[in-house]
Design a protein around this motif. Structure first.
Motif, short mmCIF file in Angstrom:
data_model
loop_
_atom_site.label_atom_id
_atom_site.label_comp_id
_atom_site.label_asym_id
_atom_site.label_seq_id
_atom_site.Cartn_x
_atom_site.Cartn_y
_atom_site.Cartn_z
N ILE A 202 -14.09 -2.95 18.93
CA ILE A 202 -13.15 -2.38 19.75
C ILE A 202 -12.30 -1.54 19.50
N PHE A 203 -11.70 -1.74 18.20
CA PHE A 203 -10.51 -0.71 17.67
C PHE A 203 -11.00 0.64 17.38
N ASP A 204 -12.37 0.54 16.78
CA ASP A 204 -12.77 1.80 16.19
C ASP A 204 -13.09 2.71 17.53
N ARG A 205 -13.71 2.10 18.65
CA ARG A 205 -13.89 3.08 19.74
C ARG A 205 -12.95 3.40 20.62
N VAL A 206 -11.82 2.57 20.75
CA VAL A 206 -10.62 2.99 21.48
C VAL A 206 -9.97 4.00 20.60
N ALA A 207 -9.97 4.03 19.22
CA ALA A 207 -9.36 5.03 18.52
C ALA A 207 -10.31 6.35 18.62
N GLU A 208 -11.41 6.23 18.77
CA GLU A 208 -12.17 7.62 19.07
C GLU A 208 -11.62 8.19 20.52
N ALA A 209 -11.60 7.31 21.39
CA ALA A 209 -11.39 7.48 22.78
C ALA A 209 -9.94 8.52 22.77
N ALA B 185 -15.55 -6.08 4.69
CA ALA B 185 -17.26 -6.39 4.89
C ALA B 185 -17.94 -5.17 5.57
N ASP B 186 -19.17 -5.02 4.83
CA ASP B 186 -19.86 -3.79 5.29
C ASP B 186 -20.02 -3.58 6.73
N ASP B 187 -20.09 -4.75 7.66
CA ASP B 187 -20.42 -4.68 8.83
C ASP B 187 -19.12 -4.55 9.87
N VAL B 188 -18.16 -4.03 9.12
CA VAL B 188 -16.71 -3.91 9.95
C VAL B 188 -16.86 -2.49 10.20
N ALA B 189 -16.42 -2.02 11.36
CA ALA B 189 -16.14 -0.68 11.83
C ALA B 189 -14.94 -0.06 11.11
N GLN B 190 -15.14 1.01 10.42
CA GLN B 190 -13.97 1.50 9.76
C GLN B 190 -13.92 3.08 9.92
N LYS B 191 -14.70 3.75 10.74
CA LYS B 191 -14.62 4.98 10.73
C LYS B 191 -13.31 5.67 11.14
N ARG B 192 -12.33 5.11 11.98
CA ARG B 192 -11.19 5.58 12.58
C ARG B 192 -9.94 4.40 12.14
N LEU B 193 -10.43 3.50 11.32
CA LEU B 193 -9.50 2.41 11.05
C LEU B 193 -9.01 2.31 9.54
N PHE B 194 -7.91 1.68 9.29
CA PHE B 194 -7.56 1.60 7.76
C PHE B 194 -7.25 0.13 7.61
N SER C 22 -8.31 9.67 20.14
CA SER C 22 -8.29 10.83 18.99
C SER C 22 -7.26 10.31 17.92
N ILE C 23 -7.42 8.85 17.65
CA ILE C 23 -6.64 8.18 16.55
C ILE C 23 -7.42 8.04 15.14
N LYS C 24 -6.58 8.47 14.15
CA LYS C 24 -7.42 8.52 12.71
C LYS C 24 -6.52 7.38 11.85
N ASP C 25 -7.19 6.86 11.11
CA ASP C 25 -6.82 6.02 10.04
C ASP C 25 -5.51 5.00 10.47
N TRP C 26 -6.12 4.14 11.53
CA TRP C 26 -5.32 3.27 12.45
C TRP C 26 -4.74 2.11 11.41
N PRO C 27 -3.95 1.95 10.93
CA PRO C 27 -3.55 0.73 10.09
C PRO C 27 -3.65 -0.73 10.66
N ILE C 28 -4.28 -1.57 10.24
CA ILE C 28 -4.63 -2.81 10.75
C ILE C 28 -4.13 -3.99 9.89
N THR C 29 -3.42 -4.96 10.36
CA THR C 29 -3.26 -6.14 9.57
C THR C 29 -3.80 -7.33 10.21
N ALA C 30 -3.47 -8.66 9.66
CA ALA C 30 -4.04 -9.93 10.33
C ALA C 30 -2.99 -11.05 9.92
N ALA C 31 -2.24 -11.56 10.73
CA ALA C 31 -1.45 -12.60 10.16
C ALA C 31 -2.15 -14.00 9.64
#
Length: 633
Positions: free
Chosen positions: A448-455, A504-513, A457-466
């Motif tokens: 979801i994050f990766d596809r929204v980032a593409e829509a 993990a290898d199956d995590v979308a990371q194209k536009r995420l960090f 035009s966001i790159k290297d979007w930082p993500i954390t998890a509490a």
């Protein structure tokens, strides 16, 4: 013009410590803090955990030896670090290796003989089974003879499959902070969290209440499970099976509306609006949406928003284990090819994982409309501009992820861009992901994050998890995320997902960090946080949270020259909040519990055709006499 819902106070507790003054946030990024901030954090937690106390001049340990802050760190630093965050469930709640239960057994007599045993008369069942033959031996005992096979429930113990938990800091007992009167743990947490949030404002509640009408305040709080410990629904449901009696408090104390009801009745004494909305694990954002909608519309000027959940019980943990949702000890060992589970790193968002880790928490924030915040010189910790909630549609499994989060998250990003602009969202925003630590979540949420980032035009979007640090606190989970997002705004640090060695290898990371270590944001100030939450049944919610810096810019544009006077008066508010933080860091935690105070006498309520005067309230309730459908009359 719509009112802006400003965060003027926040508080609560989770496995990392106290939320107000960012103590819990400092704990999760402690490696990235200055030496002074590390010392401040450890000493404050040591007081919370009753390892030391403050005698008015110095800290004192259990042997009554005086300690300086540095000596506290040297003596108790390791205990503080080990006794916080996710770890093996401690026996102070219950022993996960010794869960009480019953085993059904069937007794078959040999050679057609009867099964005979002696029983006290007082233990004879009220309804005697048909195949029992009773012979009274004397006034106290009888003999029971059973022909044929007989079923019995035999008390026994079992071991819990998942032992990792986001438990409150070791030694911190919510019940000991006030006269808890057999309250369920979840309601103890509610009182503590709300009290902490209100004290953090730096403005006395009486002053706030006097500035608004009684119906201009709202309390928006909930829990998912209700109170399932023995003092609440747990006691109600177990009583008959355990041969005990249900009490008059079991049902009332067990309702999931009680976190709101307790705040109204025992903390602020409110006759204003109240709401307890549940949306599974997204419940905090559900009540938050209701609050900000009321503030933006002008119906409410102050909102107390929160959730409290004490989910560390054998029943709840067994239920999630049966669903395959919890990360069990066996599966943790399989992940690490080890014979010993790494409970410390049980929750692994977006890494190779095997299920979530349950936690307990209470999180509350206090919102004001911008005009009232300026008038009262309240501090600004951020603002929540909107929350979007969407369902999943048709589902194959009620617990599986679905399509709704695409809608809620995309709308949140579009809303933020409309408020702060494309450049700010692209370069100065981050995501606090739901990050539950399940294999399904890591794939679907990252996609979801990766596809929204593409829509957008966001790159290297930082993500954390509490949840990597404090586990999944159910209803309060997105409250944990929000509290930590405010910490990022304060300290310019994004917590790394430090329980994961590799995404993990199956995590979308194209536009995420996904940072695996704390990320320094001093040169990349963050102005927007997206708090994302997903819940069983298709409950998806995403909040847009604005930084204090961005909010102050917005206030300056709206109020102009008034801001200088506001900022001058605000120094007193900040000093009062700082004074509270210093007392709380020394273990002085005042809990508001207004039990037994004078009630409103109904005969003293004055009702007129224009409004209502409530005793004890400075302002009156004013009736709205405008017809919103006058054009249809």
């Amino acid at each position: 013009m719509q009112a802006l819902p400003i965060i003027v106070g926040f508080g609560g507790y989770n496995a990392a410590g106290r939320s107000s003054s960012h103590q819990a946030f400092r704990r999760i990024v402690i490696e990235s803090l200055s030496e002074y901030q590390q010392e401040q954090t450890i000493v404050g937690l040591a007081c919370l955990m009753k390892l030391v106390s403050w005698d008015g001049e110095l800290y004192v340990d259990a042997e009554n030896k005086q300690c300086t802050p540095k000596q506290v760190v040297e003596a108790f630093g390791n205990l503080v670090l080990k006794g916080t965050l996710i770890r093996r469930l401690e026996d102070s709640l219950f022993d996960p290796k010794k869960i009480y239960g019953h085993k059904r057994i069937k007794i078959e007599p040999q050679n057609g003989e009867a099964v005979v045993f002696r029983l006290a008369k007082k233990d004879i069942p009220a309804s005697i089974p048909e195949h029992w033959n009773i012979t009274y031996l004397d006034e106290a005992f009888c003999e029971v003879s059973i022909k044929g096979a007989a079923d019995f429930l035999v008390p026994t113990y079992s071991e819990q499959a998942a032992k990792a938990a986001g438990q409150l800091p070791s030694g911190f007992d919510p019940a000991a902070q006030y006269s808890s009167r057999f309250h369920p743990r979840g309601l103890q947490l509610a009182l503590l969290g709300a009290s902490d949030a209100l004290a953090s404002i730096g403005i006395p509640w009486d002053k706030i209440a006097a500035s608004i009408r009684p119906d201009e305040v709202g309390v928006y709080c909930t829990s998912i499970m209700g109170q399932v410990t023995k003092e609440g629904l747990g006691g109600l449901l177990q009583a008959r099976l355990l041969g005990e009696r249900a009490t008059s408090k079991h049902y009332a104390m067990g309702l999931n509306t009680m976190p709101a009801d307790f705040v109204n009745a025992y903390v602020i004494g409110s006759v204003g609006h109240t709401a307890a909305i549940t949306g599974a694990c997204a419940s905090f954002l559900y009540v938050l949406q209701a609050a900000i909608q009321d503030i933006r519309s002008g119906r409410r000027r102050v909102a107390i928003v929160g959730s409290a959940e004490a989910g560390l019980t054998p029943e709840i943990m067994e239920g999630f284990t049966s669903m395959g949702a919890l990360g069990t000890d066996i599966n943790l060992c399989k992940l690490d090819s080890s014979k010993t589970p790494n409970w410390r790193k049980a929750s692994r968002p977006f890494g190779e994982n095997c299920g979530f880790t349950i936690g307990e928490a209470t999180q509350y924030i206090v919102l004001m409309d911008d005009a009232l915040a300026i008038d009262l010189a309240a501090d600004v910790h951020g603002a929540v501009s909107d929350v979007f909630i969407n369902a999943d549609g048709i589902k194959r499994s009620i617990s599986a992820p679905g399509a709704g989060n695409y809608v809620s998250f995309s709308k949140a990003v579009a809303s933020a861009i409309a408020i702060v602009g494309e450049s700010t969202v692209r370069k100065h925003s981050f995501i606090h992901a739901h990050g539950s630590s399940t294999p399904a979540n890591r794939v679907t949420e990252s996609r979801i994050f990766d596809r929204v980032a593409e829509a957008f035009s966001i790159k290297d979007w930082p993500i954390t998890a509490a949840k990597a640090f404090v586990g999944h606190s159910l209803a309060a989970a997105s409250g944990d995320q929000l509290a930590f997002a405010l910490g990022t705004f304060k300290y310019d640090i994004l917590p790394g997902i430090k329980t994961v060695d590799k995404i993990a290898d199956d995590v979308a990371q194209k536009r995420l960090f996904f940072p695996l270590q704390d990320m320094d944001l001093v040169n990349r100030k963050m102005d927007v946080a997206f708090v994302n939450s997903k819940g069983f049944g298709g409950n998806n919610a995403t909040a847009v949270v604005l930084s204090p810096r961005k909010v102050e810019n917005m206030l300056s544009a709206r109020y102009g020259s008034v801001m200088a006077d506001y900022q001058s008066r605000r120094e007193e508010t900040r000093q009062a909040a700082k004074n509270y933080a210093e007392k709380a860091d020394k273990g002085n935690i005042p809990v508001v519990y207004r039990f037994g105070e004078a009630l409103v006498q109904e005969q003293d309520i004055d009702i007129s055709c224009d409004g209502i005067h409530m005793p004890g309230h400075k302002q009156d309730v004013i009736f709205d006499k405008l017809n919103p459908w006058a054009d249809m009359d």
